[in-house]
Design a protein around this motif. Structure first.
Motif, PDB file in Angstrom:
ATOM      1  N   GLY A 123     109.483 118.544 108.806  1.00 45.67           N
ATOM      2  CA  GLY A 123     109.562 117.734 107.593  1.00 45.67           C
ATOM      3  C   GLY A 123     108.254 117.135 107.137  1.00 45.67           C
ATOM      4  N   ILE A 124     107.241 117.088 107.993  1.00 47.72           N
ATOM      5  CA  ILE A 124     105.971 116.467 107.624  1.00 47.72           C
ATOM      6  C   ILE A 124     104.934 117.491 107.188  1.00 47.72           C
ATOM      7  CG2 ILE A 124     104.832 116.579 109.875  1.00 47.72           C
ATOM      8  CD1 ILE A 124     104.825 113.606 107.362  1.00 47.72           C
ATOM      9  N   ILE A 125     105.238 118.783 107.327  1.00 48.99           N
ATOM     10  CA  ILE A 125     104.247 119.830 107.072  1.00 48.99           C
ATOM     11  C   ILE A 125     104.142 120.158 105.581  1.00 48.99           C
ATOM     12  CG2 ILE A 125     103.695 122.256 107.459  1.00 48.99           C
ATOM     13  CD1 ILE A 125     104.962 121.973 110.200  1.00 48.99           C
ATOM     14  N   GLU A 126     102.898 120.178 105.076  1.00 51.96           N
ATOM     15  CA  GLU A 126     102.600 120.654 103.725  1.00 51.96           C
ATOM     16  C   GLU A 126     101.689 121.876 103.884  1.00 51.96           C
ATOM     17  OE1 GLU A 126     103.698 119.782 100.861  1.00 51.96           O
ATOM     18  OE2 GLU A 126     104.782 117.929 101.353  1.00 51.96           O
ATOM     19  N   ALA A 127     102.277 123.016 104.093  1.00 57.10           N
ATOM     20  CA  ALA A 127     101.499 124.216 104.401  1.00 57.10           C
ATOM     21  C   ALA A 127     100.759 124.750 103.183  1.00 57.10           C
ATOM     22  CB  ALA A 127     102.418 125.301 104.961  1.00 57.10           C
ATOM     23  N   GLU A 128     101.256 124.483 101.981  1.00 60.77           N
ATOM     24  CA  GLU A 128     100.658 125.020 100.764  1.00 60.77           C
ATOM     25  C   GLU A 128      99.963 123.924  99.966  1.00 60.77           C
ATOM     26  OE1 GLU A 128     103.875 126.919  98.772  1.00 60.77           O
ATOM     27  OE2 GLU A 128     103.915 128.629 100.140  1.00 60.77           O
ATOM     28  N   SER A 129      98.956 124.341  99.172  1.00 61.50           N
ATOM     29  CA  SER A 129      98.214 123.365  98.379  1.00 61.50           C
ATOM     30  C   SER A 129      97.885 123.952  97.012  1.00 61.50           C
ATOM     31  CB  SER A 129      96.939 122.937  99.119  1.00 61.50           C
ATOM     32  OG  SER A 129      96.322 121.856  98.453  1.00 61.50           O
ATOM     33  N   ASP A 130      96.943 123.336  96.293  1.00 60.02           N
ATOM     34  CA  ASP A 130      96.617 123.749  94.936  1.00 60.02           C
ATOM     35  C   ASP A 130      95.271 123.154  94.548  1.00 60.02           C
ATOM     36  OD1 ASP A 130      97.060 121.000  93.788  1.00 60.02           O
ATOM     37  OD2 ASP A 130      99.098 121.417  94.480  1.00 60.02           O
ATOM     38  N   PHE A 131      94.859 123.389  93.301  1.00 56.38           N
ATOM     39  CA  PHE A 131      93.629 122.797  92.783  1.00 56.38           C
ATOM     40  C   PHE A 131      93.916 121.728  91.737  1.00 56.38           C
ATOM     41  CE2 PHE A 131      91.852 126.978  94.187  1.00 56.38           C
ATOM     42  CZ  PHE A 131      90.952 126.463  95.105  1.00 56.38           C
ATOM     43  N   PHE A 132      95.122 121.179  91.709  1.00 55.51           N
ATOM     44  CA  PHE A 132      95.449 120.130  90.752  1.00 55.51           C
ATOM     45  C   PHE A 132      94.585 118.906  91.028  1.00 55.51           C
ATOM     46  CE2 PHE A 132     100.049 121.921  90.925  1.00 55.51           C
ATOM     47  CZ  PHE A 132      99.653 123.008  90.163  1.00 55.51           C
ATOM     48  N   LEU A 133      94.001 118.351  89.974  1.00 50.13           N
ATOM     49  CA  LEU A 133      93.166 117.167  90.137  1.00 50.13           C
ATOM     50  C   LEU A 133      94.030 115.919  90.269  1.00 50.13           C
ATOM     51  CD1 LEU A 133      90.392 117.943  87.478  1.00 50.13           C
ATOM     52  CD2 LEU A 133      90.427 118.482  89.928  1.00 50.13           C
ATOM     53  N   ARG A 134      93.655 115.036  91.194  1.00 51.15           N
ATOM     54  CA  ARG A 134      94.392 113.792  91.424  1.00 51.15           C
ATOM     55  C   ARG A 134      93.533 112.584  91.065  1.00 51.15           C
ATOM     56  NH1 ARG A 134      97.367 118.216  93.428  1.00 51.15           N
ATOM     57  NH2 ARG A 134      99.424 117.485  94.047  1.00 51.15           N
ATOM     58  N   ARG A 135      94.203 111.502  90.678  1.00 51.59           N
ATOM     59  CA  ARG A 135      93.502 110.250  90.396  1.00 51.59           C
ATOM     60  C   ARG A 135      93.247 109.479  91.689  1.00 51.59           C
ATOM     61  NH1 ARG A 135      97.589 107.286  86.568  1.00 51.59           N
ATOM     62  NH2 ARG A 135      98.822 107.734  88.422  1.00 51.59           N
ATOM     63  N   LEU A 136      92.366 108.493  91.598  1.00 51.48           N
ATOM     64  CA  LEU A 136      92.088 107.642  92.749  1.00 51.48           C
ATOM     65  C   LEU A 136      92.938 106.380  92.739  1.00 51.48           C
ATOM     66  CD1 LEU A 136      88.177 107.872  92.827  1.00 51.48           C
ATOM     67  CD2 LEU A 136      89.867 109.327  93.962  1.00 51.48           C
ATOM     68  N   TRP A 137      93.834 106.237  91.771  1.00 53.65           N
ATOM     69  CA  TRP A 137      94.641 105.040  91.632  1.00 53.65           C
ATOM     70  C   TRP A 137      96.049 105.427  91.160  1.00 53.65           C
ATOM     71  CZ3 TRP A 137      91.052 106.915  88.328  1.00 53.65           C
ATOM     72  CH2 TRP A 137      91.481 107.205  87.030  1.00 53.65           C
ATOM     73  N   GLY A 138      96.955 104.453  91.102  1.00 51.57           N
ATOM     74  CA  GLY A 138      98.295 104.680  90.576  1.00 51.57           C
ATOM     75  C   GLY A 138      99.207 105.408  91.548  1.00 51.57           C
ATOM     76  N   GLU A 139     100.367 105.809  91.038  1.00 51.51           N
ATOM     77  CA  GLU A 139     101.369 106.499  91.836  1.00 51.51           C
ATOM     78  C   GLU A 139     101.059 107.992  91.927  1.00 51.51           C
ATOM     79  OE1 GLU A 139     103.859 105.263  93.520  1.00 51.51           O
ATOM     80  OE2 GLU A 139     103.328 103.217  92.952  1.00 51.51           O
ATOM     81  N   PRO A 140     101.121 108.584  93.123  1.00 51.48           N
ATOM     82  CA  PRO A 140     100.850 110.017  93.267  1.00 51.48           C
ATOM     83  C   PRO A 140     101.734 110.890  92.376  1.00 51.48           C
ATOM     84  CG  PRO A 140     100.892 108.960  95.414  1.00 51.48           C
ATOM     85  CD  PRO A 140     101.354 107.926  94.423  1.00 51.48           C
ATOM     86  N   SER A 141     102.964 110.479  92.177  1.00 55.54           N
ATOM     87  CA  SER A 141     103.892 111.278  91.381  1.00 55.54           C
ATOM     88  C   SER A 141     103.486 111.356  89.916  1.00 55.54           C
ATOM     89  CB  SER A 141     105.307 110.697  91.488  1.00 55.54           C
ATOM     90  OG  SER A 141     105.336 109.364  91.012  1.00 55.54           O
ATOM     91  N   GLU A 142     102.586 110.479  89.483  1.00 54.11           N
ATOM     92  CA  GLU A 142     102.156 110.452  88.083  1.00 54.11           C
ATOM     93  C   GLU A 142     100.776 111.062  87.885  1.00 54.11           C
ATOM     94  OE1 GLU A 142     102.376 106.394  86.920  1.00 54.11           O
ATOM     95  OE2 GLU A 142     104.543 106.241  87.168  1.00 54.11           O
ATOM     96  N   ASP A 143     100.193 111.627  88.941  1.00 53.81           N
ATOM     97  CA  ASP A 143      98.830 112.156  88.853  1.00 53.81           C
ATOM     98  C   ASP A 143      98.719 113.344  87.903  1.00 53.81           C
ATOM     99  OD1 ASP A 143      97.823 110.281  90.542  1.00 53.81           O
ATOM    100  OD2 ASP A 143      97.717 111.573  92.302  1.00 53.81           O
ATOM    101  N   VAL A 144      99.614 114.318  88.078  1.00 53.10           N
ATOM    102  CA  VAL A 144      99.503 115.576  87.345  1.00 53.10           C
ATOM    103  C   VAL A 144     100.558 115.613  86.243  1.00 53.10           C
ATOM    104  CG1 VAL A 144      99.451 118.081  87.525  1.00 53.10           C
ATOM    105  CG2 VAL A 144      98.726 116.675  89.466  1.00 53.10           C
ATOM    106  N   LYS A 145     100.107 115.439  85.012  1.00 56.11           N
ATOM    107  CA  LYS A 145     101.037 115.448  83.879  1.00 56.11           C
ATOM    108  C   LYS A 145     101.508 116.857  83.552  1.00 56.11           C
ATOM    109  CE  LYS A 145     100.625 111.014  83.221  1.00 56.11           C
ATOM    110  NZ  LYS A 145     101.767 110.102  83.492  1.00 56.11           N
TER     111      LYS A 145
END
Length: 375
Positions: free
Chosen positions: A91-113
């Motif tokens: 349940g803790i494994i995130e095997a896949e990723s991406d090149f989506f840019l993230r902010r340094l602040w705010g909620e993670p769920s709101e980073d990528v519009k």
């Protein structure tokens, strides 16, 4: 009567003594067994298929005692986890990723519009900045742009508006296949349905990224490329644009070039200058990339190994076509030797790598066939 009483008492005393002796011997025997086998080890207790983990109960000799049972170690072991993560709960494994840019602040769920669906990579030098600017503008916001800079100049692109949302990776004097092997692992680009691996010297006046994707999906192409302008430079017959169709998957070459109409270069073939891979095809192609061979010559003849049937899933998109400008920008990053131009040394290595790649494939096929025959 008194005699009988004494005999009965003596008999009971004898039985009690015997019982005590047996008890003592049993305790000593048990102690001896416990001392001889002090360590309990249970390895990989496989549970039912509904429970995906196994337990590895490891008891250290110095820790396993009646007074300290809580110090024994319990390790989670999940064989289905990615390599190196077997000890983690799934349940803790995130095997896949991406090149989506993230902010340094705010909620993670709101980073990528808006999450791009496709990835476009160009291997670039600053001399081709204008040409790359034209190319990038042929792709909508559904495409993530990634630039591999072989000349080390990245800040010079900051004046282009789209560059602020692009990914820039800079390592001097490397090829796109060198970058691909190190930065485009299938688990890193798993978020993208298609991956474009393009050179910098492509004319795109007759190309549109969204329309290209529509045609690739329509015709079920797992590996593809835009058609090439047939009157511009040397190119394979297979990759030349045809003006009377959307897509073609085979061609006729010079006599003797094709031993099988379903094999390269008459079918199941695109060139390495502007290939486009589905997510599934790229996962295979990435593994086929050789760590020490960086130019990719010969790879286009082997791509068919990654899709089945290859002659149906590899093709050229004619109605979205490009022009190969044949500008040896990266080739000029080579080193002059014996009065020769830098690109001549680069081409010599290209030919050498092609021979090496062909030999490795042949040797691998031979070894595999031999192994299967023994099995």
């Amino acid at each position: 009567m008194g005699t009988l009483h004494r005999n009965g008492g003596a008999k009971k005393s004898s039985e009690s003594a015997r019982l005590i002796l047996v008890t003592i011997l049993g305790v000593l025997f048990g102690f001896f067994i416990g001392f001889s086998f002090p360590t309990l080890s249970l390895r990989k207790i496989n549970l039912s298929s509904g429970i995906i983990s196994s337990l590895d109960v490891i008891s250290d000799r110095s820790k396993f005692s009646r007074t300290e049972p809580s110090e024994s170690t319990v390790k989670i072991y999940v064989p289905t986890n990615p390599r190196g993560a077997e000890s983690l709960p799934p349940g803790i494994i995130e095997a896949e990723s991406d090149f989506f840019l993230r902010r340094l602040w705010g909620e993670p769920s709101e980073d990528v519009k808006k999450k791009p669906k496709y990835l476009v990579t160009f291997t670039v030098g600053l001399d081709q900045k204008s040409n790359i600017d034209k190319g990038v503008k042929k792709f909508s916001q559904d495409f993530q742009i990634l630039l591999f800079h072989y000349d080390g100049q990245t800040s010079e692109w900051d004046d282009l508006e789209w560059s602020k949302n692009a990914i820039h990776i800079s390592v001097r004097r490397q090829t796109k296949w060198w970058y691909a092997k190190r930065f485009l692992h299938p688990d890193i680009v798993a978020a993208y349905e298609y991956i474009f691996m393009w050179d910098e010297d492509l004319g795109v006046d007759h190309f549109n990224g969204d329309k290209y994707i529509q045609l690739v999906k329509k015709h079920g192409l797992e590996i593809s490329q835009p058609g090439l302008e047939p009157n511009n430079g040397l190119t394979w017959q297979m990759t030349k644009r045809r003006g009377d169709r959307e897509v073609h998957k085979d061609t006729e070459e010079k006599p003797g070039w094709c031993t099988d109409p379903h094999l390269p270069p008459c079918a199941a073939f695109v060139e390495i200058m502007a290939p486009v891979f589905s997510r599934e095809a790229w996962r295979c192609v990435w593994h086929m990339l050789q760590n020490d061979l960086v130019h990719g010559w010969g790879l286009d003849f082997a791509l068919r190994r990654c899709v089945e049937p290859a002659h149906e899933k590899i093709g050229v998109v004619d109605s979205q076509w490009i022009v190969h400008q044949v500008i040896p920008s990266l080739g000029n990053q080579g080193q002059s030797e014996n009065g020769k131009a830098p690109w001549e040394g680069v081409r010599a290595r290209c030919r050498n790598e092609w021979n090496m790649f062909q030999k490795r494939l042949a040797d691998a096929d031979k070894a595999y066939t031999s192994q299967m025959g023994k099995g």
